[in-house]
Design a protein around this motif. Structure first.
Motif, PDB file in Angstrom:
ATOM      1  N   TYR A  88      28.040  77.988  20.783  1.00 14.26           N
ATOM      2  CA  TYR A  88      28.503  78.265  22.300  1.00 14.26           C
ATOM      3  C   TYR A  88      27.611  78.401  23.464  1.00 14.26           C
ATOM      4  N   ILE A  89      27.919  78.410  24.241  1.00 17.52           N
ATOM      5  CA  ILE A  89      27.430  78.701  25.816  1.00 17.52           C
ATOM      6  C   ILE A  89      28.305  78.699  26.816  1.00 17.52           C
ATOM      7  N   GLY A  90      27.594  79.618  27.294  1.00 13.22           N
ATOM      8  CA  GLY A  90      27.988  80.216  28.899  1.00 13.22           C
ATOM      9  C   GLY A  90      28.121  79.770  29.807  1.00 13.22           C
ATOM     10  N   VAL A  91      29.664  78.704  30.885  1.00 12.28           N
ATOM     11  CA  VAL A  91      28.926  78.065  31.601  1.00 12.28           C
ATOM     12  C   VAL A  91      29.533  78.661  32.933  1.00 12.28           C
ATOM     13  N   SER A  92      27.709  78.753  33.976  1.00 13.99           N
ATOM     14  CA  SER A  92      27.522  78.968  35.264  1.00 13.99           C
ATOM     15  C   SER A  92      27.154  78.145  35.779  1.00 13.99           C
ATOM     16  N   PRO A  93      27.912  78.275  37.188  1.00 14.87           N
ATOM     17  CA  PRO A  93      27.280  77.425  38.582  1.00 14.87           C
ATOM     18  C   PRO A  93      26.260  77.726  38.365  1.00 14.87           C
ATOM     19  N   VAL A  94      25.274  76.270  39.095  1.00 14.80           N
ATOM     20  CA  VAL A  94      23.736  76.689  39.324  1.00 14.80           C
ATOM     21  C   VAL A  94      23.769  76.692  41.281  1.00 14.80           C
ATOM     22  N   VAL A  95      24.467  76.408  41.485  1.00 13.48           N
ATOM     23  CA  VAL A  95      24.362  76.453  43.186  1.00 13.48           C
ATOM     24  C   VAL A  95      25.872  77.268  43.369  1.00 13.48           C
ATOM     25  N   ASP A  96      25.829  78.077  44.863  1.00 13.82           N
ATOM     26  CA  ASP A  96      26.766  78.467  45.455  1.00 13.82           C
ATOM     27  C   ASP A  96      27.818  78.002  46.433  1.00 13.82           C
ATOM     28  N   GLY A  97      29.099  78.254  46.118  1.00 12.78           N
ATOM     29  CA  GLY A  97      30.430  77.564  47.123  1.00 12.78           C
ATOM     30  C   GLY A  97      31.833  77.991  46.530  1.00 12.78           C
ATOM     31  N   PRO A  98      32.081  78.073  47.022  1.00 10.82           N
ATOM     32  CA  PRO A  98      34.214  78.001  46.424  1.00 10.82           C
ATOM     33  C   PRO A  98      33.995  76.794  45.415  1.00 10.82           C
ATOM     34  N   ILE A  99      35.177  77.236  44.536  1.00 10.98           N
ATOM     35  CA  ILE A  99      35.751  76.253  43.764  1.00 10.98           C
ATOM     36  C   ILE A  99      37.249  75.361  44.422  1.00 10.98           C
ATOM     37  N   LEU A 100      36.458  74.092  44.203  1.00 11.48           N
ATOM     38  CA  LEU A 100      37.567  73.120  45.337  1.00 11.48           C
ATOM     39  C   LEU A 100      39.468  72.847  44.100  1.00 11.48           C
ATOM     40  N   HIS A 101      37.939  72.200  42.780  1.00 10.40           N
ATOM     41  CA  HIS A 101      39.048  72.497  41.826  1.00 10.40           C
ATOM     42  C   HIS A 101      38.114  72.673  40.457  1.00 10.40           C
ATOM     43  N   LEU A 102      39.316  73.425  39.317  1.00  6.03           N
ATOM     44  CA  LEU A 102      39.237  73.599  38.028  1.00  6.03           C
ATOM     45  C   LEU A 102      39.820  73.054  37.806  1.00  6.03           C
ATOM     46  N   ASN A 103      39.702  71.870  36.259  1.00  7.72           N
ATOM     47  CA  ASN A 103      39.957  71.259  35.665  1.00  7.72           C
ATOM     48  C   ASN A 103      40.592  71.887  34.177  1.00  7.72           C
ATOM     49  N   VAL A 104      40.430  72.643  34.245  1.00  5.23           N
ATOM     50  CA  VAL A 104      40.241  72.998  32.710  1.00  5.23           C
ATOM     51  C   VAL A 104      41.191  74.584  32.919  1.00  5.23           C
ATOM     52  N   ALA A 105      41.979  74.526  31.535  1.00  8.31           N
ATOM     53  CA  ALA A 105      42.850  75.861  31.265  1.00  8.31           C
ATOM     54  C   ALA A 105      41.661  76.708  29.860  1.00  8.31           C
ATOM     55  N   ASP A 106      42.321  78.202  29.770  1.00 11.20           N
ATOM     56  CA  ASP A 106      42.115  78.707  28.719  1.00 11.20           C
ATOM     57  C   ASP A 106      42.175  78.190  27.826  1.00 11.20           C
TER      58      ASP A 106
END
Length: 416
Positions: A59-77
């Motif tokens: 498993y891997i932790g998903v972290s952004p490489v760039v800063d900024g506001p999230i416009l779209h989150l296409n997944v659910a828990d």
């Protein structure tokens, strides 16, 4: 003999037989129990098993490489995703502007390179002209030096002619002074005296003429020396101009060296722009989702975890006494505690070669002297080492990371 005396031996015989049957039955049960224990021991030895096992996956932790506001989150828990699915999208406008600026900077640099190439082309022509002027000035110096040698020869010749004319004039003057007193005594004629006078005047004129020629040749020599100095100065000047033109040609190198930097800036801006959209690197399941749309994502801040559902393992802890019966490539049966009726098969991939030593036995490894325990434990439990077993054809819809399992090693599969 009475009837009572006859029945007593028969009853004793029956009791003796029952006692013998009881002993045989007891011995048979003991032997059967021993046999069963031997069979169980042999089976558990040849087929080690443990209920100290858990399901594991990468498993891997998903972290952004760039800063900024999230416009779209296409997944659910706890959602399943396929490789290449868009997970989330960060506002890419600042990175798009940065990319445009980097491309513009590179275009401006290329324009400077073109202008510099044109200027260098003119400088190259100047170098050619300066080289020609330098060669011409060098030739002038050589000609001036030749002229000086010629003028020096003329001066030397004129000096010799002057010396000869002075000698002849002195001879003519002395001859006139000898002849004139002899005219009164009539030892010589008047014509001889006039001839001596004429010779003396001609010799004096020759001296003046030789002096004038010498002065003229010396003036010509001085002129040639001045011309040589001028030619040398001109040669030095043209040489300096040539060196200056040659050094001007090298000014393109710093601009060319900036190309890699500008290209790297574009590549970095393009990379940041591409990182605004994050896609699933493999088939996985989302878990531990702790962010929502509109939140500001920071570099390195973990947003959720992706469990790699392509490959599943069982990490089973076996006693060290069982490891000699477990080898890579052996088959294993796997049972989930959540569904004991479901049997999965697996292949042993590797066995562990290290666990943390028990400080109650070994002591603590600290700087300086070792800390050895002074108490003695009379009960020694066997150490357990993890065995990695890869599950074949895992049911990805029901399998969970960290789920408890029971593992039975079945040995090498027979090839049919």
């Amino acid at each position: 003999m009475s009837t009572q005396d006859t029945g007593q031996p028969e009853q004793d015989n029956r009791l003796a037989k029952l006692d013998w049957y009881g002993r045989v039955f007891t011995a048979a049960m003991v032997l059967l129990a021993i046999f069963g224990l031997i069979v169980v021991y042999a089976d558990t030895t040849r087929h080690p098993q443990t209920d100290d096992a858990e399901i594991f996956a990468n498993y891997i932790g998903v972290s952004p490489v760039v800063d900024g506001p999230i416009l779209h989150l296409n997944v659910a828990d706890n959602q399943r995703v396929k490789q290449g699915d868009l997970l989330f999208e960060i506002d890419d406008r600042p990175y798009s502007y940065a990319l445009d600026r980097a491309v513009s900077d590179q275009a401006a640099l290329e324009g400077e390179v073109v202008d510099e190439q044109r200027r260098i082309g003119a400088e190259l022509h100047a170098v050619t002209a300066s080289g020609a002027a330098t060669r011409s000035a060098t030739a002038n110096v050589d000609r001036a030096q030749a002229s000086i040698r010629e003028a020096e020869a003329d001066v030397t010749h004129s000096q010799a002619a002057l010396d000869r004319a002075r000698a002849e004039s002195a001879y003519a003057e002395n001859n006139l002074h000898r002849v004139e007193p002899l005219l009164a005594r009539q030892f010589v004629t008047v014509d001889q005296v006039d001839q001596a006078r004429t010779t003396e005047r001609a010799s004096a004129e020759s001296v003046h003429e030789a002096e004038s020629q010498l002065a003229l040749n010396q003036a010509h020599l001085n002129s040639m020396l001045a011309a040589l100095a001028e030619a040398k100065a001109s040669a030095e000047q043209t040489t300096a101009q040539l060196q200056q033109s040659q050094s001007s040609v090298l000014t393109l190198d710093p601009l060319v060296a900036q190309r890699r930097g500008r290209a790297a800036a574009i590549a970095n801006a393009q990379y940041n722009y591409d990182q605004c959209r994050v896609y699933a690197p493999f088939d996985a399941r989302v878990t531990s989702l702790v962010i929502s749309e509109g939140a500001y994502a920071h570099i390195g801040q973990e947003m959720f975890t992706l469990i790699d559902t392509r490959v599943w393992w069982v990490l089973a802890n076996f006693r060290e006494t069982q490891l000699k019966h477990i080898q890579p490539g052996m088959a294993a049966d796997i049972y989930f505690m959540s569904d004991p009726g479901l049997r999965l098969t697996g292949i042993v991939e590797s066995t562990g070669y290290g666990v943390i030593p028990d400080p109650s036995i070994l002591g603590r490894i600290t700087p300086g002297l070792p800390d050895v325990q002074r108490t003695l434990s009379w009960v020694r439990l066997a150490s357990r080492y993890p065995v990695r077993i890869r599950i074949q054809s895992p049911p990805t819809d029901v399998i969970r990371l960290g789920e408890s399992a029971v593992v039975v090693i079945r040995g090498y599969e027979r090839k049919h």
